[in-house]
Design a protein around this motif. Structure first.
Motif, short mmCIF file in Angstrom:
data_model
loop_
_atom_site.label_atom_id
_atom_site.label_comp_id
_atom_site.label_asym_id
_atom_site.label_seq_id
_atom_site.Cartn_x
_atom_site.Cartn_y
_atom_site.Cartn_z
N GLU A 80 0.81 -1.22 0.00
CA GLU A 80 0.00 0.00 0.00
C GLU A 80 0.84 1.27 0.00
O GLU A 80 0.48 2.26 -0.64
N SER A 81 1.97 1.25 0.70
CA SER A 81 2.73 2.48 0.89
C SER A 81 4.03 2.57 0.11
O SER A 81 4.53 3.68 -0.12
N PHE A 82 4.58 1.42 -0.31
CA PHE A 82 5.93 1.47 -0.89
C PHE A 82 6.09 0.70 -2.19
O PHE A 82 7.22 0.53 -2.66
N LEU A 83 5.01 0.24 -2.78
CA LEU A 83 5.11 -0.45 -4.06
C LEU A 83 5.64 0.52 -5.11
O LEU A 83 5.13 1.63 -5.25
N GLY A 84 6.66 0.12 -5.82
CA GLY A 84 7.26 0.99 -6.82
C GLY A 84 8.34 1.90 -6.26
O GLY A 84 9.01 2.61 -7.01
N ASN A 85 8.51 1.89 -4.93
CA ASN A 85 9.54 2.68 -4.28
C ASN A 85 10.78 1.81 -4.13
O ASN A 85 10.83 0.90 -3.30
N GLU A 86 11.80 2.06 -4.92
CA GLU A 86 12.98 1.21 -4.93
C GLU A 86 13.82 1.36 -3.66
O GLU A 86 14.75 0.59 -3.44
N CYS A 87 13.49 2.35 -2.83
CA CYS A 87 14.22 2.53 -1.58
C CYS A 87 13.91 1.42 -0.57
O CYS A 87 14.76 1.06 0.24
N ILE A 88 12.68 0.91 -0.62
CA ILE A 88 12.21 -0.04 0.38
C ILE A 88 11.95 -1.39 -0.28
O ILE A 88 11.12 -1.50 -1.17
N THR A 89 12.67 -2.41 0.15
CA THR A 89 12.52 -3.74 -0.44
C THR A 89 12.14 -4.77 0.62
O THR A 89 12.29 -4.53 1.82
N ALA A 90 11.64 -5.89 0.16
CA ALA A 90 11.20 -6.95 1.07
C ALA A 90 12.36 -7.88 1.42
O ALA A 90 13.23 -8.16 0.59
N GLY A 91 12.35 -8.36 2.65
CA GLY A 91 13.31 -9.37 3.08
C GLY A 91 12.58 -10.66 3.41
O GLY A 91 11.53 -10.63 4.06
N ILE A 92 13.11 -11.78 2.96
CA ILE A 92 12.49 -13.08 3.23
C ILE A 92 13.42 -13.86 4.15
O ILE A 92 14.55 -14.20 3.79
N LEU A 93 12.96 -14.11 5.37
CA LEU A 93 13.78 -14.78 6.38
C LEU A 93 13.68 -16.28 6.19
O LEU A 93 12.60 -16.87 6.25
N LEU A 94 14.82 -16.91 5.94
CA LEU A 94 14.87 -18.35 5.68
C LEU A 94 15.38 -19.06 6.93
O LEU A 94 16.58 -19.09 7.20
N ARG A 95 14.47 -19.63 7.70
CA ARG A 95 14.81 -20.35 8.92
C ARG A 95 14.84 -21.86 8.64
O ARG A 95 14.51 -22.33 7.55
N ASP A 96 15.21 -22.62 9.67
CA ASP A 96 15.33 -24.06 9.49
C ASP A 96 13.98 -24.74 9.31
O ASP A 96 13.91 -25.88 8.85
N ASP A 97 12.88 -24.05 9.69
CA ASP A 97 11.56 -24.66 9.55
C ASP A 97 10.86 -24.25 8.25
O ASP A 97 9.68 -24.52 8.08
N MET A 98 11.58 -23.61 7.34
CA MET A 98 10.98 -23.17 6.08
C MET A 98 11.37 -24.13 4.96
O MET A 98 12.55 -24.44 4.76
N SER A 99 10.37 -24.59 4.22
CA SER A 99 10.62 -25.51 3.12
C SER A 99 11.05 -24.75 1.88
O SER A 99 10.86 -23.53 1.77
N LEU A 100 11.61 -25.47 0.94
CA LEU A 100 11.99 -24.86 -0.34
C LEU A 100 10.77 -24.29 -1.05
O LEU A 100 10.81 -23.16 -1.56
#
Length: 311
Positions: A80-100
């Motif tokens: 809603e607030s930052f789509l298209g804003n290249e300053c703010i990106t998403a991070g995906i946390l990959l823990r041991d309980d996350m599948s491929l």
């Protein structure tokens, strides 16, 4: 280059807002794992970073805190607030309980936010690299060092890679030594074949929801020793009183007195940062602003110290 990792508590977000211009000017990129249900403070922080033409990575699937079970509100806020804003990106946390499959699905869901993978215990690095295919080189990867050895990191060679090291040794405040080594990663990350480095500032990777009784108060401040190959060290200025949970303000005064004495000796090697100036003012006024505020000043000093080093 430098990616400080924050868990998004109130004073951590304030520290980011108050250093937004410095972070941007130094090309430092904070990684924020939101842990509080309300996202208004995070939103203000991201806007401050964006207004300063800086960059930040926001973890959309936190492991800790109020969004650990469901990060949908974070994803919605980014959209809603930052789509298209290249300053703010998403991070995906990959823990041991996350599948491929879950990792790939999360990447596809947030593809418009140029995701960064944050590796923190994931067990299928080779399969993930293969699944990303030709797009691997366009994705940034951040590695928690304690979970990701050289063989693990090798699977993502060719992409932008950041190594996170926890330099803060967690123990009771009363048990801290006056000084100890913090990290040399700011001078050795290229030797590790990395494009950048990060740390957990003066907080450490271990997450706690709230502190217990303050039997001892400690002020944690980092410095870089040019006489020792630019290794970073950390001071722990600990109150003299350590055996009672009462009079936190008095114990802060004791710790602050030790800090000021060290500064005035001319031998501290601490950068006279804006945060140090505020600590001097607090000492002069005899004022205790609260432990959260003190932690914020230590974080700001850490950022200022690294910004000065790379200037």
């Amino acid at each position: 280059m430098y990616h400080p990792y924050f868990r998004g508590k109130q004073f951590e977000l304030i520290a980011i807002r108050e250093t937004a211009e410095l972070l941007a000017a130094s090309e430092f990129v904070p990684i924020i794992e939101p842990v509080r249900e309300t996202l208004s403070g995070l939103n203000r922080t991201l806007k401050a970073i964006s207004d300063a033409d800086g960059k930040a990575v926001v973890v959309v699937n936190p492991y800790h805190g109020d969004h650990a079970e469901d990060g949908e509100n974070i994803s919605s806020m980014l959209k809603e607030s930052f789509l298209g804003n290249e300053c703010i990106t998403a991070g995906i946390l990959l823990r041991d309980d996350m599948s491929l499959a879950a990792a790939v699905a999360c990447y596809e869901k947030h593809k418009d936010h140029k995701p960064t993978f944050v590796h923190a215990g994931f067990t299928e690095p080779k399969a993930l690299a293969e699944a990303l295919g030709s797009g691997l080189g366009e994705i940034q990867h951040v590695f928690f060092e304690k979970h990701c050895g050289k063989l693990y990191r090798k699977h993502f060679k060719g992409s932008r890679r950041i190594l996170l090291r926890d330099g803060f040794q967690r123990r009771r405040n009363a048990d801290h030594p006056l000084i100890e080594e913090f990290s040399d990663l700011h001078v050795t990350f290229e030797e590790e074949d990395m494009d950048g480095f990060g740390d957990f500032l003066i907080v450490g990777d271990d997450y706690t929801e709230g502190g217990g009784p303050a039997y001892a108060v400690a002020i944690h401040l980092t410095f870089i020793d040019s006489g020792k190959d630019d290794v970073m060290y950390i001071y722990h200025f600990v109150s003299t009183t350590k055996d009672t949970p009462t009079d936190v303000a008095g114990k802060f005064g004791q710790a602050l007195g030790k800090l000021i004495a060290k500064l005035d000796s001319g031998e501290s090697k601490l950068l006279e940062s804006g945060a140090i100036k505020e600590l001097r003012d607090l000492h002069a006024k005899g004022h205790f602003p609260g432990l959260g505020h003190v932690k914020k000043l230590s974080m700001k000093h850490h950022i200022e110290t690294l910004a000065d080093f790379f200037t």
